[in-house]
Design a protein around this motif. Structure first.
Motif, short mmCIF file in Angstrom:
data_model
loop_
_atom_site.label_atom_id
_atom_site.label_comp_id
_atom_site.label_asym_id
_atom_site.label_seq_id
_atom_site.Cartn_x
_atom_site.Cartn_y
_atom_site.Cartn_z
N PRO A 159 0.79 -1.23 0.00
CA PRO A 159 0.00 0.00 0.00
C PRO A 159 0.83 1.28 0.00
O PRO A 159 0.51 2.22 -0.73
N GLY A 160 1.87 1.35 0.78
CA GLY A 160 2.67 2.57 0.83
C GLY A 160 3.40 2.83 -0.47
O GLY A 160 3.43 3.95 -0.97
N VAL A 161 3.96 1.79 -1.04
CA VAL A 161 4.74 1.93 -2.27
C VAL A 161 3.84 2.29 -3.45
O VAL A 161 4.04 3.31 -4.11
N LEU A 162 2.86 1.45 -3.73
CA LEU A 162 2.01 1.70 -4.89
C LEU A 162 1.12 2.92 -4.69
O LEU A 162 0.86 3.66 -5.63
N GLY A 163 0.69 3.16 -3.47
CA GLY A 163 -0.10 4.36 -3.20
C GLY A 163 0.69 5.61 -3.51
O GLY A 163 0.18 6.56 -4.11
N SER A 164 1.96 5.64 -3.11
CA SER A 164 2.82 6.80 -3.39
C SER A 164 3.05 6.97 -4.89
O SER A 164 3.03 8.09 -5.40
N VAL A 165 3.27 5.87 -5.58
CA VAL A 165 3.48 5.94 -7.04
C VAL A 165 2.22 6.47 -7.71
O VAL A 165 2.28 7.37 -8.55
N LEU A 166 1.06 5.94 -7.33
CA LEU A 166 -0.19 6.38 -7.94
C LEU A 166 -0.47 7.85 -7.66
O LEU A 166 -0.90 8.59 -8.54
N ASP A 167 -0.20 8.29 -6.42
CA ASP A 167 -0.38 9.71 -6.09
C ASP A 167 0.55 10.58 -6.94
O ASP A 167 0.14 11.62 -7.44
#
Length: 107
Positions: free
Chosen positions: A89-97
């Motif tokens: 969640p932290g990794v992909l959430g940051s990329v998506l943001d």
């Protein structure tokens, strides 16, 4: 016979493979389109590459476990895999943001 896409099992998806798949401007642009978490047709991905190169980038994201692809008639639909988003969640959430607001450019 319609093409059937192979998607990795969640247990086979590694953070290293996910990060490697995200290391390309075209794939980051694809992620920017998918950041709305909706399903998109291939035509929605406006990138400056030929169709075969776009197919390659889609395959890399699918094999990394980031996206899900399905066919409906002659159309191909792509979406993010919720199970992978939940796993990192932290990794992909940051990329998506980042790609949703930034311009990863048309590579």
């Amino acid at each position: 016979m319609p093409r059937r896409y192979v998607h990795p099992d969640q247990s086979d998806i590694s953070l290293a493979h996910v990060l490697s798949a995200l290391g390309d401007p075209v794939r980051l642009h694809i992620m920017g389109v998918l950041a709305d978490r909706q399903e998109h047709q291939r035509a929605d991905f406006e990138v400056d590459v030929v169709a075969s190169t776009l197919s390659h980038h889609m395959k890399v994201l699918r094999e990394a476990g980031i996206t899900h692809q399905r066919n409906e008639g002659t159309r191909c639909f792509v979406s993010l895999r919720d199970d992978t988003l939940d796993a990192f969640p932290g990794v992909l959430g940051s990329v998506l943001d980042a790609v949703a607001v930034g311009d990863t450019a048309h590579a």
